[in-house]
Design a protein around this motif. Structure first.
Motif, PDB file in Angstrom:
ATOM      1  N   LEU A 167     -35.802  -0.467  -1.309  1.00 50.38           N
ATOM      2  CA  LEU A 167     -35.751  -1.840  -1.791  1.00 50.38           C
ATOM      3  C   LEU A 167     -37.032  -2.204  -2.521  1.00 50.38           C
ATOM      4  O   LEU A 167     -36.996  -2.884  -3.559  1.00 50.38           O
ATOM      5  N   VAL A 168     -38.163  -1.750  -2.003  1.00 48.94           N
ATOM      6  CA  VAL A 168     -39.445  -2.005  -2.673  1.00 48.94           C
ATOM      7  C   VAL A 168     -39.440  -1.377  -4.062  1.00 48.94           C
ATOM      8  O   VAL A 168     -39.862  -1.989  -5.043  1.00 48.94           O
ATOM      9  N   GLY A 169     -38.929  -0.147  -4.152  1.00 47.31           N
ATOM     10  CA  GLY A 169     -38.843   0.518  -5.451  1.00 47.31           C
ATOM     11  C   GLY A 169     -37.900  -0.193  -6.399  1.00 47.31           C
ATOM     12  O   GLY A 169     -38.167  -0.288  -7.607  1.00 47.31           O
ATOM     13  N   GLN A 170     -36.803  -0.705  -5.869  1.00 44.69           N
ATOM     14  CA  GLN A 170     -35.844  -1.438  -6.701  1.00 44.69           C
ATOM     15  C   GLN A 170     -36.464  -2.712  -7.262  1.00 44.69           C
ATOM     16  O   GLN A 170     -36.325  -3.014  -8.455  1.00 44.69           O
ATOM     17  N   VAL A 171     -37.170  -3.442  -6.405  1.00 41.46           N
ATOM     18  CA  VAL A 171     -37.815  -4.680  -6.849  1.00 41.46           C
ATOM     19  C   VAL A 171     -38.915  -4.384  -7.864  1.00 41.46           C
ATOM     20  O   VAL A 171     -39.088  -5.122  -8.851  1.00 41.46           O
ATOM     21  N   GLU A 172     -39.657  -3.312  -7.642  1.00 43.59           N
ATOM     22  CA  GLU A 172     -40.681  -2.904  -8.610  1.00 43.59           C
ATOM     23  C   GLU A 172     -40.061  -2.718  -9.985  1.00 43.59           C
ATOM     24  O   GLU A 172     -40.555  -3.239 -11.001  1.00 43.59           O
ATOM     25  N   SER A 173     -38.959  -1.981 -10.043  1.00 42.69           N
ATOM     26  CA  SER A 173     -38.294  -1.715 -11.316  1.00 42.69           C
ATOM     27  C   SER A 173     -37.759  -2.992 -11.957  1.00 42.69           C
ATOM     28  O   SER A 173     -37.910  -3.205 -13.167  1.00 42.69           O
ATOM     29  N   GLU A 174     -37.172  -3.859 -11.143  1.00 39.23           N
ATOM     30  CA  GLU A 174     -36.624  -5.112 -11.668  1.00 39.23           C
ATOM     31  C   GLU A 174     -37.716  -6.004 -12.227  1.00 39.23           C
ATOM     32  O   GLU A 174     -37.572  -6.584 -13.319  1.00 39.23           O
ATOM     33  N   LEU A 175     -38.820  -6.110 -11.509  1.00 36.66           N
ATOM     34  CA  LEU A 175     -39.905  -6.977 -11.969  1.00 36.66           C
ATOM     35  C   LEU A 175     -40.626  -6.407 -13.184  1.00 36.66           C
ATOM     36  O   LEU A 175     -41.121  -7.155 -14.026  1.00 36.66           O
ATOM     37  N   GLN A 176     -40.687  -5.086 -13.277  1.00 38.54           N
ATOM     38  CA  GLN A 176     -41.276  -4.490 -14.472  1.00 38.54           C
ATOM     39  C   GLN A 176     -40.471  -4.892 -15.706  1.00 38.54           C
ATOM     40  O   GLN A 176     -41.036  -5.151 -16.769  1.00 38.54           O
ATOM     41  N   GLY A 177     -39.155  -4.957 -15.557  1.00 39.79           N
ATOM     42  CA  GLY A 177     -38.309  -5.403 -16.660  1.00 39.79           C
ATOM     43  C   GLY A 177     -38.447  -6.884 -16.950  1.00 39.79           C
ATOM     44  O   GLY A 177     -38.474  -7.302 -18.112  1.00 39.79           O
ATOM     45  N   LEU A 178     -38.583  -7.682 -15.898  1.00 43.10           N
ATOM     46  CA  LEU A 178     -38.678  -9.128 -16.068  1.00 43.10           C
ATOM     47  C   LEU A 178     -40.043  -9.594 -16.547  1.00 43.10           C
ATOM     48  O   LEU A 178     -40.154 -10.534 -17.343  1.00 43.10           O
ATOM     49  N   LEU A 179     -41.106  -8.932 -16.066  1.00 41.36           N
ATOM     50  CA  LEU A 179     -42.466  -9.423 -16.302  1.00 41.36           C
ATOM     51  C   LEU A 179     -43.341  -8.468 -17.093  1.00 41.36           C
ATOM     52  O   LEU A 179     -44.534  -8.709 -17.241  1.00 41.36           O
ATOM     53  N   GLY A 180     -42.756  -7.377 -17.590  1.00 43.67           N
ATOM     54  CA  GLY A 180     -43.546  -6.325 -18.225  1.00 43.67           C
ATOM     55  C   GLY A 180     -44.518  -6.784 -19.285  1.00 43.67           C
ATOM     56  O   GLY A 180     -45.589  -6.195 -19.444  1.00 43.67           O
ATOM     57  N   ALA A 181     -44.185  -7.847 -20.018  1.00 37.96           N
ATOM     58  CA  ALA A 181     -45.047  -8.306 -21.107  1.00 37.96           C
ATOM     59  C   ALA A 181     -46.157  -9.229 -20.627  1.00 37.96           C
ATOM     60  O   ALA A 181     -47.143  -9.451 -21.347  1.00 37.96           O
ATOM     61  N   VAL A 182     -46.027  -9.773 -19.415  1.00 36.18           N
ATOM     62  CA  VAL A 182     -46.996 -10.783 -18.976  1.00 36.18           C
ATOM     63  C   VAL A 182     -47.688 -10.451 -17.662  1.00 36.18           C
ATOM     64  O   VAL A 182     -48.648 -11.121 -17.269  1.00 36.18           O
ATOM     65  N   ALA A 183     -47.218  -9.418 -16.951  1.00 35.24           N
ATOM     66  CA  ALA A 183     -47.835  -9.056 -15.676  1.00 35.24           C
ATOM     67  C   ALA A 183     -47.682  -7.568 -15.434  1.00 35.24           C
ATOM     68  O   ALA A 183     -46.786  -6.918 -15.980  1.00 35.24           O
ATOM     69  N   SER A 184     -48.575  -7.030 -14.621  1.00 33.93           N
ATOM     70  CA  SER A 184     -48.513  -5.617 -14.238  1.00 33.93           C
ATOM     71  C   SER A 184     -47.857  -5.517 -12.874  1.00 33.93           C
ATOM     72  O   SER A 184     -48.250  -6.214 -11.934  1.00 33.93           O
ATOM     73  N   VAL A 185     -46.834  -4.666 -12.761  1.00 34.09           N
ATOM     74  CA  VAL A 185     -46.086  -4.516 -11.509  1.00 34.09           C
ATOM     75  C   VAL A 185     -46.087  -3.048 -11.104  1.00 34.09           C
ATOM     76  O   VAL A 185     -45.622  -2.187 -11.861  1.00 34.09           O
ATOM     77  N   ASN A 186     -46.597  -2.755  -9.924  1.00 34.15           N
ATOM     78  CA  ASN A 186     -46.671  -1.371  -9.455  1.00 34.15           C
ATOM     79  C   ASN A 186     -46.631  -1.318  -7.938  1.00 34.15           C
ATOM     80  O   ASN A 186     -47.136  -2.221  -7.257  1.00 34.15           O
ATOM     81  N   ARG A 187     -46.065  -0.236  -7.402  1.00 38.52           N
ATOM     82  CA  ARG A 187     -46.150   0.001  -5.969  1.00 38.52           C
ATOM     83  C   ARG A 187     -47.508   0.615  -5.671  1.00 38.52           C
ATOM     84  O   ARG A 187     -47.914   1.586  -6.297  1.00 38.52           O
ATOM     85  N   SER A 188     -48.204   0.048  -4.690  1.00 35.48           N
ATOM     86  CA  SER A 188     -49.484   0.626  -4.268  1.00 35.48           C
ATOM     87  C   SER A 188     -49.295   1.524  -3.055  1.00 35.48           C
ATOM     88  O   SER A 188     -50.223   2.213  -2.640  1.00 35.48           O
TER      89      SER A 188
END
Length: 274
Positions: A163-184
């Motif tokens: 689920l964490v990986g799924q949310v990471e991927s979804e947010l990268q698509g939603l926020l890719g231009a304005v925020a950095s999204v990564n699993r730490s």
């Protein structure tokens, strides 16, 4: 190993999965290798997804008196752990969208703003773990709204790693231009300012140290570390690193639970001392 001949004058290291073992302790050889770096005139700095104060317990054992970068580069502080040298916040609209999306997905969401750590419940699956590991204190709040305009990092966790990986991927698509999204980590997903990444952190630390990027070595284990590996003159992936991280590195060393960090310093960094 790279054939570059530029002497290494700075080492920038990730913390979790790289510098420390899985139990968050330092291998004795790591402490010795850090001393050998100092004796060779090579500066050591830390760059982590942790808040800056979450690295404080490692500074003295490693003899580090240099600035360090927290929140994946969202905040860089002096060695006193108080003086902020550089700071990036998430745009408020992006922060609000990230919080709403993570919450709707069922993740436990935290906010880090300035020196504060804000949670909705002290019973979240990793709140106690994070507090123990980073020796940080949290504040329980009913509403994140007052902090969304000054947030350095949003962090969400779940014991359902997929689920964490799924949310990471979804947010990268939603926020890719304005925020950095990564699993730490497998159980954490981090959101920071789009320019707050380990590459920014490493370059900022190099500038503060007066060292050009080609004279910098970087060590890491997660995809969040790849940006700093790409800007380093010498890039090193841990043996426990993801395959994508290993592919981005010039050198692969042993695991963080063994003496992998120290082995890399001795085999690849110290021979290139100034």
């Amino acid at each position: 190993m790279s054939g570059r001949s530029t002497p290494i004058r700075l080492v920038v290291s990730d913390v979790d999965g790289t510098l420390v073992r899985h139990d968050k302790t330092l291998h004795p050889e790591t402490i010795k290798a850090a001393r050998e770096l100092r004796e060779a005139g090579i500066t050591l700095c830390l760059a982590s997804s942790r808040p800056p104060r979450g690295m404080e317990m490692y500074l003295e054992p490693l003899g580090i008196t240099t600035p360090h970068a927290g929140f994946n580069g969202g905040q860089i502080v002096a060695s006193d752990n108080k003086t902020i040298l550089d700071e990036l916040v998430i745009p408020e609209d992006a922060a609000k969208q990230a919080v709403e999306h993570m919450t709707a997905a069922g993740l436990d969401v935290w906010l880090f703003a300035g020196s504060g750590w804000y949670v909705r419940s002290s019973d979240g699956p990793y709140v106690a773990h994070e507090a123990e590991v980073t020796r940080n204190t949290f504040t329980v709040v009913d509403d994140f709204a007052p902090y969304l305009g000054k947030t350095n990092k949003i962090m969400a966790s779940s014991k359902t790693f997929d689920l964490v990986g799924q949310v990471e991927s979804e947010l990268q698509g939603l926020l890719g231009a304005v925020a950095s999204v990564n699993r730490s980590s497998p159980y954490y997903c981090d959101v920071t300012n789009v320019d707050a990444n380990k590459g920014h952190a490493a370059l900022a630390l190099a500038k503060i140290a007066g060292v050009p990027p080609e004279a910098m070595a970087c060590l890491g284990d997660m995809n969040v570390d790849v940006p700093m590996l790409k800007v380093a003159g010498l890039s090193i992936a841990m043996g426990n690193a993801a395959e994508s991280v290993k592919a981005a590195a010039m050198v692969i060393t042993g695991s963080n639970d063994d003496s992998g960090w120290a082995d890399a310093i001795r085999a690849h960094v110290l021979p290139k001392a100034p």
